[in-house]
Design an enzyme around this catalytic site. Structure first.
Site, PDB file in Angstrom:
ATOM      1  N   GLY A 187       0.812  -1.215   0.000  1.00 11.06           N
ATOM      2  CA  GLY A 187       0.000   0.000   0.000  1.00 11.06           C
ATOM      3  C   GLY A 187       0.840   1.256   0.000  1.00 11.06           C
TER       4      GLY A 187
ATOM      5  N   LEU B 256       1.370   3.557  -2.085  1.00 12.93           N
ATOM      6  CA  LEU B 256       0.875   4.771  -2.741  1.00 12.93           C
ATOM      7  C   LEU B 256      -0.317   5.363  -1.984  1.00 12.93           C
ATOM      8  CD1 LEU B 256       1.041   3.717  -6.505  1.00 12.93           C
ATOM      9  CD2 LEU B 256       2.812   4.761  -5.069  1.00 12.93           C
TER      10      LEU B 256
ATOM     11  N   ILE C 206      -1.001  -1.705  -5.846  1.00 12.31           N
ATOM     12  CA  ILE C 206      -1.783  -2.365  -6.883  1.00 12.31           C
ATOM     13  C   ILE C 206      -1.605  -1.708  -8.251  1.00 12.31           C
ATOM     14  CG2 ILE C 206      -3.909  -1.032  -6.598  1.00 12.31           C
ATOM     15  CD1 ILE C 206      -5.388  -3.808  -6.754  1.00 12.31           C
TER      16      ILE C 206
ATOM     17  N   ASP D 123      -1.234  -6.838  -5.545  1.00 13.49           N
ATOM     18  CA  ASP D 123      -2.568  -6.854  -4.948  1.00 13.49           C
ATOM     19  C   ASP D 123      -2.447  -7.703  -3.682  1.00 13.49           C
ATOM     20  OD1 ASP D 123      -5.201  -7.494  -4.174  1.00 13.49           O
ATOM     21  OD2 ASP D 123      -5.927  -7.512  -6.242  1.00 13.49           O
TER      22      ASP D 123
ATOM     23  N   TYR E 248     -14.953  -0.449   8.741  1.00 10.66           N
ATOM     24  CA  TYR E 248     -13.553  -0.085   8.952  1.00 10.66           C
ATOM     25  C   TYR E 248     -13.139  -0.360  10.399  1.00 10.66           C
ATOM     26  CZ  TYR E 248      -9.458   3.048   9.191  1.00 10.66           C
ATOM     27  OH  TYR E 248      -8.201   3.581   9.370  1.00 10.66           O
TER      28      TYR E 248
END
Length: 314
Positions: free
Chosen positions: A8, A10, A35, A52, A141
């Protein structure tokens, strides 16, 4: 930490985290993944892998080739985005985490993944929220984050994986614009103040939430991961925060630099409901005691830094 893999990379934290880690540990010792390919000029042309996090075999293949000693698992969908697509959020946030933990177990990696104040809920004490307290979130979340904390503790107790985490508050940065979080107003307000001299907040004026400037958040990750494991009574996850603020407080600080700035409200019921379920101010004393957490940015210093940096982008 010597060789570090980031998932992750980015996302909200990942770009700045990658740059700081490469500066500290060396460009060849930090491998960011995400991804899609990076668009940021600071990451283009440098080592980067497409991943991914739902694809465990691909993840293990990258680890086998790069041979890190540490994984920083940052891939996640944020609170407001997760509410729009709970199934997708579960796949990214939980299947991705399980894959990362299994990879860390198999390759004996130190492991970090961020939790959040979203792991708390309406029945959590609102003021001076303790490190260990009731956690009954009402969002997908939040459910993901509580489950993630417990899963990381399980992998530590069951398999000896060196798992560590913090509960981040809202994170404020001029580098990466908001990406679907409930605390996004605290970033948007600075950009709109510079661009238009005005902002319409989707969070109500009296809603206090914990926040932290991104530099302090990145420093917290590094400091925790470098801490002696024997110092850590808690692991998943530490309360961390720098300030408890509401939109009016931010606006008042902005007016010290932009006197004509105006703030209006168009409250979003979904995000306001999420914000209302979170604490007003959390207690970060255990992070300070166990591994020396100490944020440097106050609201005043952060506001000055944000406005100057955004102006320089124009």
């Amino acid at each position: 930490m010597e060789r570090i893999l980031i998932t992750g990379a980015l996302g909200q934290i990942g770009t700045e985290l990658t740059l700081k880690l490469r500066e500290k540990y060396g460009e060849g010792n930090v491998l960011p993944t995400d991804i899609k390919a990076p668009e940021d000029d600071n990451l283009k042309g440098l080592p980067f892998e497409i991943l991914d996090v739902r694809d465990m075999e691909r993840m293990k293949g990258i680890v086998s080739e790069f041979r890190p000693d540490t994984m920083l698992h940052m891939a996640a969908l944020l609170s407001a985005t997760a509410e729009k697509n709970p199934q997708f959020a579960w796949d990214i946030n939980m299947v991705g985490l399980m894959n990362a933990l299994e990879t860390a177990r198999e390759y004996d990696l130190k492991f970090f993944t961020p939790s959040s104040i979203g792991a708390f809920g309406p029945s959590t004490p609102k003021e001076n929220t303790p490190q260990v307290t009731i956690q009954r979130p009402t969002t997908m979340y939040g459910v993901n984050k509580v489950a993630g904390e417990l899963l990381c503790d399980y992998y530590f107790e069951k398999f000896g994986v060196d798992t560590r985490s913090v509960r981040f508050p809202g994170l404020i940065s001029h580098v990466k614009e908001p990406g679907g979080g409930t605390t996004d107003y605290a970033v948007e307000i600075y950009f709109e103040a510079v661009r238009n001299g005005a902002y319409t907040s989707f969070i109500d004026k009296s809603t206090n939430m914990d926040m932290m400037y991104m530099d302090d958040a990145i420093d917290a990750i590094i400091k925790l991961m470098e801490a002696d494991p024997d110092q850590l009574v808690d692991r998943n996850a530490f309360n961390v925060t720098a300030m408890s603020i509401n939109p009016e407080m931010v606006a008042n600080e902005i007016r010290k630099h932009i006197p004509g700035f105006t703030l209006d409200y168009d409250v979003d019921p979904v995000r306001q409901g999420i914000a209302a379920s979170w604490p007003n101010a959390i207690d970060a004393s255990e992070a300070k005691r166990q591994w020396g957490f100490q944020p440097k940015y106050t609201l005043e210093k952060m506001t000055e830094t944000m406005l100057e940096a955004i102006r320089n982008k124009k």
